[in-house]
Write a protein that holds these residues in place. Structure first.
Motif, PDB file in Angstrom:
ATOM      1  N   VAL A  27       0.872  -1.408   0.053  1.00  0.00           N
ATOM      2  CA  VAL A  27       0.024  -0.055   0.203  1.00  0.00           C
ATOM      3  C   VAL A  27       0.844   1.262  -0.126  1.00  0.00           C
ATOM      4  CG1 VAL A  27      -1.805   1.169   1.427  1.00  0.00           C
ATOM      5  CG2 VAL A  27      -1.904  -1.259   1.055  1.00  0.00           C
ATOM      6  N   ASP A  28       1.852   1.276   0.851  1.00  0.00           N
ATOM      7  CA  ASP A  28       2.965   2.176   0.906  1.00  0.00           C
ATOM      8  C   ASP A  28       3.410   2.813  -0.579  1.00  0.00           C
ATOM      9  OD1 ASP A  28       2.234   2.715   3.459  1.00  0.00           O
ATOM     10  OD2 ASP A  28       3.932   1.707   4.196  1.00  0.00           O
ATOM     11  N   VAL A  30       2.319   1.765  -3.364  1.00  0.00           N
ATOM     12  CA  VAL A  30       1.239   2.334  -4.302  1.00  0.00           C
ATOM     13  C   VAL A  30       1.054   3.638  -4.073  1.00  0.00           C
ATOM     14  CG1 VAL A  30      -1.039   1.918  -5.199  1.00  0.00           C
ATOM     15  CG2 VAL A  30       0.670  -0.097  -5.030  1.00  0.00           C
ATOM     16  N   THR A  31       0.783   4.148  -3.041  1.00  0.00           N
ATOM     17  CA  THR A  31       0.365   5.463  -2.525  1.00  0.00           C
ATOM     18  C   THR A  31       1.574   6.425  -2.659  1.00  0.00           C
ATOM     19  OG1 THR A  31       0.345   5.101  -0.407  1.00  0.00           O
ATOM     20  CG2 THR A  31      -1.578   4.784  -1.325  1.00  0.00           C
ATOM     21  N   LEU A  32       2.808   6.007  -2.832  1.00  0.00           N
ATOM     22  CA  LEU A  32       3.777   6.969  -2.772  1.00  0.00           C
ATOM     23  C   LEU A  32       3.703   7.928  -3.969  1.00  0.00           C
ATOM     24  CD1 LEU A  32       6.529   8.142  -1.198  1.00  0.00           C
ATOM     25  CD2 LEU A  32       7.612   6.246  -2.484  1.00  0.00           C
ATOM     26  N   VAL A  34       1.488   9.120  -5.382  1.00  0.00           N
ATOM     27  CA  VAL A  34       0.064   9.989  -5.385  1.00  0.00           C
ATOM     28  C   VAL A  34       0.600  11.255  -4.520  1.00  0.00           C
ATOM     29  CG1 VAL A  34      -2.139  10.203  -4.537  1.00  0.00           C
ATOM     30  CG2 VAL A  34      -1.487   8.369  -5.904  1.00  0.00           C
ATOM     31  N   LYS A  35       1.196  10.839  -3.393  1.00  0.00           N
ATOM     32  CA  LYS A  35       1.553  11.717  -2.241  1.00  0.00           C
ATOM     33  C   LYS A  35       2.424  12.449  -2.584  1.00  0.00           C
ATOM     34  CE  LYS A  35       0.678   8.677   1.799  1.00  0.00           C
ATOM     35  NZ  LYS A  35       1.364   7.714   2.828  1.00  0.00           N
ATOM     36  N   SER A  38       0.989  14.968  -5.189  1.00  0.00           N
ATOM     37  CA  SER A  38       0.093  15.923  -4.457  1.00  0.00           C
ATOM     38  C   SER A  38       1.149  16.922  -3.833  1.00  0.00           C
ATOM     39  CB  SER A  38      -0.722  15.415  -3.624  1.00  0.00           C
ATOM     40  OG  SER A  38      -0.175  14.789  -2.596  1.00  0.00           O
TER      41      SER A  38
END
Length: 93
Positions: A27-28, A30-32, A34-35, A38
């Motif tokens: 999850v980390d 995959v979301t990195l 996006v973070k 942003s």
């Protein structure tokens, strides 16, 4: 006997921890992106409140400058040495 049963159950209990850790890491990963994206957008954009604060600072600086110029003009008029652009009020006798 108890230690043998515990040794047999231990891998089953720990497998959930390993799976949870691997899932958390996935999850980390995959979301990195996006973070990061942003954060980049936040760095280059200005929020409405930031724009309002900036405009307020500009207006205060303009007011301070006008006040300083008005005080300097009043001082020159009071001393009797006005500039041609000064608008000195005539004082009644």
């Amino acid at each position: 006997m108890k230690s043998l049963a515990f040794a047999a159950v231990l891998p089953v209990l720990l497998s959930g921890c390993v799976v949870g850790t691997v899932a958390g890491a996935a999850v980390d990963v995959v979301t990195l992106p996006v973070k990061v994206a942003s954060a980049g957008v936040d760095a280059v954009t200005t929020s409405q409140s930031e724009a309002d604060e900036k405009r307020g600072r500009e207006l205060r600086k303009q007011d301070e400058k006008r006040g300083k110029l008005a005080r300097a003009m009043a001082d020159r008029c009071r001393k009797g040495r006005p500039l041609p652009t000064d608008t000195c009020a005539t004082q009644p006798n």
